[in-house]
Design a protein around this motif. Structure first.
Motif, PDB file in Angstrom:
ATOM      1  N   ILE A 136       7.985 -11.511   4.936  1.00 30.79           N
ATOM      2  CA  ILE A 136       8.842 -10.365   4.652  1.00 30.79           C
ATOM      3  C   ILE A 136       7.982  -9.124   4.784  1.00 30.79           C
ATOM      4  N   ARG A 137       8.427  -8.196   5.614  1.00 26.95           N
ATOM      5  CA  ARG A 137       7.736  -6.908   5.773  1.00 26.95           C
ATOM      6  C   ARG A 137       8.752  -5.806   5.540  1.00 26.95           C
ATOM      7  N   LYS A 138       8.370  -4.833   4.739  1.00 31.23           N
ATOM      8  CA  LYS A 138       9.237  -3.684   4.464  1.00 31.23           C
ATOM      9  C   LYS A 138       8.391  -2.419   4.526  1.00 31.23           C
ATOM     10  N   GLU A 139       9.014  -1.357   4.996  1.00 33.37           N
ATOM     11  CA  GLU A 139       8.386  -0.039   4.971  1.00 33.37           C
ATOM     12  C   GLU A 139       9.414   0.956   4.467  1.00 33.37           C
ATOM     13  N   ALA A 140       8.960   1.891   3.679  1.00 38.47           N
ATOM     14  CA  ALA A 140       9.827   2.950   3.172  1.00 38.47           C
ATOM     15  C   ALA A 140       8.973   4.188   2.950  1.00 38.47           C
ATOM     16  N   THR A 141       9.584   5.328   3.052  1.00 42.41           N
ATOM     17  CA  THR A 141       8.903   6.571   2.727  1.00 42.41           C
ATOM     18  C   THR A 141       9.363   6.999   1.345  1.00 42.41           C
ATOM     19  N   VAL A 142       8.412   7.248   0.458  1.00 44.14           N
ATOM     20  CA  VAL A 142       8.745   7.672  -0.896  1.00 44.14           C
ATOM     21  C   VAL A 142       8.504   9.171  -1.029  1.00 44.14           C
ATOM     22  N   SER A 143       9.174   9.755  -1.972  1.00 45.54           N
ATOM     23  CA  SER A 143       9.094  11.201  -2.161  1.00 45.54           C
ATOM     24  C   SER A 143       7.768  11.591  -2.822  1.00 45.54           C
ATOM     25  N   PRO A 144       7.411  12.867  -2.706  1.00 44.84           N
ATOM     26  CA  PRO A 144       6.197  13.341  -3.400  1.00 44.84           C
ATOM     27  C   PRO A 144       6.245  13.105  -4.910  1.00 44.84           C
ATOM     28  N   SER A 145       7.431  13.111  -5.510  1.00 45.22           N
ATOM     29  CA  SER A 145       7.520  12.877  -6.956  1.00 45.22           C
ATOM     30  C   SER A 145       7.168  11.419  -7.300  1.00 45.22           C
ATOM     31  N   VAL A 146       7.475  10.478  -6.408  1.00 39.86           N
ATOM     32  CA  VAL A 146       7.087   9.081  -6.636  1.00 39.86           C
ATOM     33  C   VAL A 146       5.567   8.958  -6.537  1.00 39.86           C
ATOM     34  N   ILE A 147       4.980   9.597  -5.549  1.00 37.80           N
ATOM     35  CA  ILE A 147       3.515   9.574  -5.414  1.00 37.80           C
ATOM     36  C   ILE A 147       2.869  10.227  -6.634  1.00 37.80           C
ATOM     37  N   LYS A 148       3.458  11.314  -7.120  1.00 35.18           N
ATOM     38  CA  LYS A 148       2.927  11.986  -8.314  1.00 35.18           C
ATOM     39  C   LYS A 148       2.963  11.048  -9.522  1.00 35.18           C
ATOM     40  N   GLU A 149       4.061  10.304  -9.681  1.00 33.44           N
ATOM     41  CA  GLU A 149       4.182   9.356 -10.791  1.00 33.44           C
ATOM     42  C   GLU A 149       3.201   8.196 -10.624  1.00 33.44           C
TER      43      GLU A 149
ATOM     44  N   GLU B 251       0.842  -1.189   0.000  1.00 28.43           N
ATOM     45  CA  GLU B 251       0.000   0.000   0.000  1.00 28.43           C
ATOM     46  C   GLU B 251       0.880   1.242   0.000  1.00 28.43           C
ATOM     47  N   PHE B 252       0.363   2.264  -0.655  1.00 26.71           N
ATOM     48  CA  PHE B 252       0.950   3.600  -0.619  1.00 26.71           C
ATOM     49  C   PHE B 252      -0.029   4.475   0.138  1.00 26.71           C
ATOM     50  N   ARG B 253       0.421   5.081   1.208  1.00 24.83           N
ATOM     51  CA  ARG B 253      -0.431   5.953   2.014  1.00 24.83           C
ATOM     52  C   ARG B 253      -0.239   7.402   1.590  1.00 24.83           C
ATOM     53  N   PRO B 254      -1.221   8.259   1.931  1.00 26.65           N
ATOM     54  CA  PRO B 254      -1.134   9.668   1.520  1.00 26.65           C
ATOM     55  C   PRO B 254       0.123  10.384   2.031  1.00 26.65           C
ATOM     56  N   ASN B 255       0.697   9.935   3.150  1.00 28.00           N
ATOM     57  CA  ASN B 255       1.895  10.581   3.698  1.00 28.00           C
ATOM     58  C   ASN B 255       3.182  10.098   3.042  1.00 28.00           C
ATOM     59  N   GLY B 256       3.078   9.254   2.000  1.00 32.16           N
ATOM     60  CA  GLY B 256       4.252   8.773   1.294  1.00 32.16           C
ATOM     61  C   GLY B 256       4.801   7.453   1.821  1.00 32.16           C
ATOM     62  N   MET B 257       4.138   6.874   2.796  1.00 29.08           N
ATOM     63  CA  MET B 257       4.604   5.601   3.350  1.00 29.08           C
ATOM     64  C   MET B 257       4.234   4.457   2.405  1.00 29.08           C
ATOM     65  N   LEU B 258       5.235   3.664   2.045  1.00 25.48           N
ATOM     66  CA  LEU B 258       5.031   2.441   1.274  1.00 25.48           C
ATOM     67  C   LEU B 258       5.189   1.290   2.248  1.00 25.48           C
ATOM     68  N   ARG B 259       4.163   0.462   2.350  1.00 22.88           N
ATOM     69  CA  ARG B 259       4.212  -0.732   3.198  1.00 22.88           C
ATOM     70  C   ARG B 259       4.077  -1.942   2.301  1.00 22.88           C
ATOM     71  N   TYR B 260       4.923  -2.937   2.543  1.00 26.27           N
ATOM     72  CA  TYR B 260       4.992  -4.133   1.707  1.00 26.27           C
ATOM     73  C   TYR B 260       5.033  -5.357   2.610  1.00 26.27           C
ATOM     74  N   ALA B 261       4.283  -6.390   2.253  1.00 25.90           N
ATOM     75  CA  ALA B 261       4.336  -7.654   2.984  1.00 25.90           C
ATOM     76  C   ALA B 261       4.229  -8.795   1.982  1.00 25.90           C
ATOM     77  N   ASN B 262       5.056  -9.814   2.205  1.00 27.57           N
ATOM     78  CA  ASN B 262       5.041 -10.991   1.353  1.00 27.57           C
ATOM     79  C   ASN B 262       5.136 -12.203   2.268  1.00 27.57           C
TER      80      ASN B 262
END
Length: 157
Positions: A57-70, A36-47
């Motif tokens: 496998i769980r990963k979290e990362a914050t993506v930039s506004p330009s990634v959300i824009k894309e 999921e991509f949240r409005p605050n730029g948080m990307l959460r991943y689970a496999n």
């Protein structure tokens, strides 16, 4: 089931949310991929693959506004917000897929069965709509795997 809502308390024009899930329950238990991509730029991943007692496998990362824009551009270009999943294959023992998107005050929530190949899409009751879903999911997975790989594999010098 599709669920289109406009306006209301769902958020403002800046709110953007995407969640994708694919999974099934089989002899190895509940196996799934979800992000999921949240409005605050948080990307959460689970496999979760229990094959050979693998761990989740769980990963979290914050993506930039330009990634959300894309990401938002990819979703808008797919025209998925105009689709309806009422004629798509129902989830079954093979598995299920879910896609939820909040974009420009519109909310959609789709559920369908797993798609094994493009032939499954072409033989469905709504090949054009399911094709939009299929290709969007492929694009989203590519983006997520690229971001996860980039974020967690590069080691600074």
């Amino acid at each position: 089931m599709s669920d289109a809502k406009e306006g209301g308390g769902e958020g403002n024009d800046g709110d953007f949310y995407v969640r994708y899930y694919v999974g099934h329950k089989g002899k190895f238990g509940h196996e799934f991929l979800e992000f999921e991509f949240r409005p605050n730029g948080m990307l959460r991943y689970a496999n979760n693959s229990n094959y050979k007692n693998d761990t989740m496998i769980r990963k979290e990362a914050t993506v930039s506004p330009s990634v959300i824009k894309e990401l938002k551009r990819i979703v808008e270009d797919s025209e998925i917000m105009q689709e309806d999943d009422s004629k798509w294959p129902e989830p079954d023992k093979v598995g299920r897929q879910e896609l939820e998107i909040l974009c420009n005050n519109e909310h959609i929530s789709f559920t369908t069965g797993k798609i094994g190949a493009l032939a499954d899409v072409n033989n469905s009751q709504d090949p054009d709509g399911l094709r939009s879903f299929y290709y969007l999911v492929q694009d989203l997975k590519c983006l997520v795997f690229s971001l996860i790989g980039l974020h967690f594999k590069i080691k600074p010098i």
